[in-house]
Each structure stands twice: as structure tokens, then as C-alpha cells.
Design a protein around this motif. Structure first.
Motif, PDB file in Angstrom:
ATOM      1  N   ALA A   1     -18.973 -18.621 -22.744  1.00  0.00           N
ATOM      2  CA  ALA A   1     -18.702 -17.685 -23.832  1.00  0.00           C
ATOM      3  C   ALA A   1     -17.725 -18.208 -24.887  1.00  0.00           C
ATOM      4  O   ALA A   1     -17.551 -17.570 -25.920  1.00  0.00           O
ATOM      5  N   VAL A   2     -17.090 -19.343 -24.630  1.00  0.00           N
ATOM      6  CA  VAL A   2     -16.092 -19.858 -25.572  1.00  0.00           C
ATOM      7  C   VAL A   2     -16.641 -21.085 -26.301  1.00  0.00           C
ATOM      8  O   VAL A   2     -17.589 -21.717 -25.844  1.00  0.00           O
ATOM      9  N   PRO A   3     -16.033 -21.458 -27.432  1.00  0.00           N
ATOM     10  CA  PRO A   3     -16.480 -22.646 -28.158  1.00  0.00           C
ATOM     11  C   PRO A   3     -16.295 -23.923 -27.339  1.00  0.00           C
ATOM     12  O   PRO A   3     -15.455 -23.981 -26.439  1.00  0.00           O
ATOM     13  N   THR A   4     -17.078 -24.914 -27.659  1.00  0.00           N
ATOM     14  CA  THR A   4     -16.984 -26.211 -26.994  1.00  0.00           C
ATOM     15  C   THR A   4     -15.583 -26.788 -27.178  1.00  0.00           C
ATOM     16  O   THR A   4     -15.008 -26.705 -28.254  1.00  0.00           O
ATOM     17  N   GLY A   5     -15.044 -27.347 -26.116  1.00  0.00           N
ATOM     18  CA  GLY A   5     -13.718 -27.950 -26.175  1.00  0.00           C
ATOM     19  C   GLY A   5     -12.581 -27.021 -25.811  1.00  0.00           C
ATOM     20  O   GLY A   5     -11.425 -27.425 -25.846  1.00  0.00           O
ATOM     21  N   ALA A   6     -12.898 -25.797 -25.452  1.00  0.00           N
ATOM     22  CA  ALA A   6     -11.851 -24.839 -25.088  1.00  0.00           C
ATOM     23  C   ALA A   6     -11.307 -25.159 -23.701  1.00  0.00           C
ATOM     24  O   ALA A   6     -12.048 -25.564 -22.812  1.00  0.00           O
ATOM     25  N   ALA A   7     -10.014 -24.982 -23.530  1.00  0.00           N
ATOM     26  CA  ALA A   7      -9.381 -25.153 -22.226  1.00  0.00           C
ATOM     27  C   ALA A   7      -9.301 -23.789 -21.551  1.00  0.00           C
ATOM     28  O   ALA A   7      -8.880 -22.812 -22.167  1.00  0.00           O
ATOM     29  N   VAL A   8      -9.734 -23.743 -20.296  1.00  0.00           N
ATOM     30  CA  VAL A   8      -9.747 -22.488 -19.550  1.00  0.00           C
ATOM     31  C   VAL A   8      -8.888 -22.658 -18.308  1.00  0.00           C
ATOM     32  O   VAL A   8      -9.084 -23.591 -17.530  1.00  0.00           O
ATOM     33  N   GLU A   9      -7.917 -21.766 -18.137  1.00  0.00           N
ATOM     34  CA  GLU A   9      -7.067 -21.770 -16.942  1.00  0.00           C
ATOM     35  C   GLU A   9      -7.215 -20.421 -16.246  1.00  0.00           C
ATOM     36  O   GLU A   9      -7.097 -19.380 -16.885  1.00  0.00           O
ATOM     37  N   ILE A  10      -7.453 -20.488 -14.936  1.00  0.00           N
ATOM     38  CA  ILE A  10      -7.657 -19.263 -14.157  1.00  0.00           C
ATOM     39  C   ILE A  10      -6.716 -19.287 -12.979  1.00  0.00           C
ATOM     40  O   ILE A  10      -6.586 -20.310 -12.299  1.00  0.00           O
ATOM     41  N   SER A  11      -6.076 -18.148 -12.735  1.00  0.00           N
ATOM     42  CA  SER A  11      -5.220 -18.059 -11.556  1.00  0.00           C
ATOM     43  C   SER A  11      -5.372 -16.673 -10.948  1.00  0.00           C
ATOM     44  O   SER A  11      -5.632 -15.696 -11.641  1.00  0.00           O
TER      45      SER A  11
ATOM     46  N   ASP B   1      -1.427  -9.659  -6.638  1.00  0.00           N
ATOM     47  CA  ASP B   1      -2.415  -8.632  -6.954  1.00  0.00           C
ATOM     48  C   ASP B   1      -2.937  -8.755  -8.383  1.00  0.00           C
ATOM     49  O   ASP B   1      -3.481  -7.800  -8.927  1.00  0.00           O
ATOM     50  N   GLN B   2      -2.790  -9.955  -8.996  1.00  0.00           N
ATOM     51  CA  GLN B   2      -3.250 -10.134 -10.367  1.00  0.00           C
ATOM     52  C   GLN B   2      -4.105 -11.375 -10.524  1.00  0.00           C
ATOM     53  O   GLN B   2      -3.840 -12.413  -9.911  1.00  0.00           O
ATOM     54  N   ALA B   3      -5.124 -11.242 -11.369  1.00  0.00           N
ATOM     55  CA  ALA B   3      -5.944 -12.381 -11.780  1.00  0.00           C
ATOM     56  C   ALA B   3      -5.698 -12.581 -13.270  1.00  0.00           C
ATOM     57  O   ALA B   3      -5.637 -11.613 -14.032  1.00  0.00           O
ATOM     58  N   GLN B   4      -5.514 -13.832 -13.667  1.00  0.00           N
ATOM     59  CA  GLN B   4      -5.202 -14.117 -15.065  1.00  0.00           C
ATOM     60  C   GLN B   4      -6.088 -15.240 -15.580  1.00  0.00           C
ATOM     61  O   GLN B   4      -6.313 -16.226 -14.878  1.00  0.00           O
ATOM     62  N   VAL B   5      -6.576 -15.086 -16.797  1.00  0.00           N
ATOM     63  CA  VAL B   5      -7.397 -16.109 -17.445  1.00  0.00           C
ATOM     64  C   VAL B   5      -6.769 -16.417 -18.797  1.00  0.00           C
ATOM     65  O   VAL B   5      -6.494 -15.512 -19.586  1.00  0.00           O
ATOM     66  N   ASP B   6      -6.539 -17.709 -19.048  1.00  0.00           N
ATOM     67  CA  ASP B   6      -6.024 -18.182 -20.330  1.00  0.00           C
ATOM     68  C   ASP B   6      -7.071 -19.081 -20.976  1.00  0.00           C
ATOM     69  O   ASP B   6      -7.613 -19.970 -20.319  1.00  0.00           O
ATOM     70  N   VAL B   7      -7.339 -18.853 -22.243  1.00  0.00           N
ATOM     71  CA  VAL B   7      -8.283 -19.668 -23.004  1.00  0.00           C
ATOM     72  C   VAL B   7      -7.552 -20.200 -24.229  1.00  0.00           C
ATOM     73  O   VAL B   7      -6.889 -19.446 -24.939  1.00  0.00           O
ATOM     74  N   THR B   8      -7.660 -21.506 -24.464  1.00  0.00           N
ATOM     75  CA  THR B   8      -7.036 -22.144 -25.620  1.00  0.00           C
ATOM     76  C   THR B   8      -8.053 -23.066 -26.278  1.00  0.00           C
ATOM     77  O   THR B   8      -8.728 -23.836 -25.593  1.00  0.00           O
TER      78      THR B   8
END
Length: 121
Positions: free
Chosen positions: A69-79, A83-90
Motif C-alpha cells: 500500500a505504500v510507495p516504492t522505497g518506503a521503510a516499514v517498521e513493525i513492533s 498490549d500494543q502493536a505499532q507500525v511506522d512508515v517512512t
């Protein structure tokens, strides 16, 4: 010499000066719309990924979901911690070459509370 004769060509000169500025403003405005579109796509992808991680889907599956779903070259971090799930997209959005502007970095972060029974990690 008449006034009309002295003013001949002044409109052409004014257009020659103003047209590049108008083109530059239009290009920068279109780039701004593009940056806003990328921000929305990254935010939506991060939210979808956080919800999927909170439901207990595997982290590689969540990463694949977000990457589609994100543009090519995006960095995705998932943790998933506690009790929390976090997703970072840069991702960097490059400026049009003629503007000479530096690329902008777009960041999106989404956090969701994990459902009961979902393992961390």
C-alpha cells in the motif's frame, strides 16, 4: 515616436518574465498535492498494518500488507510489545528536478491495542 510604438513588445517581455515563475509555482503546487497523497497512503497503510498486527497476524504478513500500500522505497517498521502493536512508515518524496528543492520525508505511525491472547514479538 508615438506611445503605441514605444510600448510594442512590452507584453512579450512581460510574459517572458512571468511565465517561468508561473510554471515553477504550478510545479511546486502539484508536488505539494503529491506529498499530501503519499502522506495519506502511508497513514492508511500504517493503520491497516497496526490493526492486522493487533489481531495477531504474523509480522511478515503485516509487513507485506503494508508494503503493498505504500510507495516504492518506503521503510516499514513493525513492533508488537505488551498490549500494543505499532507500525511506522517512512518514505522520501523527491521534488521535481527543475525546482532545486530537497526531498521531503513523509512519516506515518499507527498504534493499536492488541486483542486478548495475541503473543508479543
Amino acid at each position: 515616436m508615438s506611445q503605441a510604438r514605444r510600448d510594442r513588445g512590452s507584453a512579450t517581455a512581460e510574459i517572458a518574465v512571468a511565465l517561468p515563475a508561473l510554471v515553477l509555482i504550478t510545479v511546486v503546487a502539484l508536488w505539494g498535492v503529491s506529498v499530501a497523497s503519499v502522506q495519506l497512503a502511508c497513514t492508511d497503510a500504517a493503520r491497516s498494518g497496526a490493526r492486522a498486527a493487533a489481531r495477531g497476524e504474523s509480522l511478515p504478513a503485516v509487513r507485506a500488507l503494508v508494503a503493498r500500500a505504500v510507495p516504492t522505497g518506503a521503510a516499514v517498521e513493525i513492533s508488537r510489545e505488551g498490549d500494543q502493536a505499532q507500525v511506522d512508515v517512512t518514505v522520501q518524496v523527491r521534488a521535481p528536478g527543475a525546482t532545486g528543492l530537497a526531498p521531503l520525508t513523509v512519516r506515518a505511525r499507527a498504534t493499536a491495542v492488541t486483542e486478548p491472547g495475541v503473543a508479543t514479538g
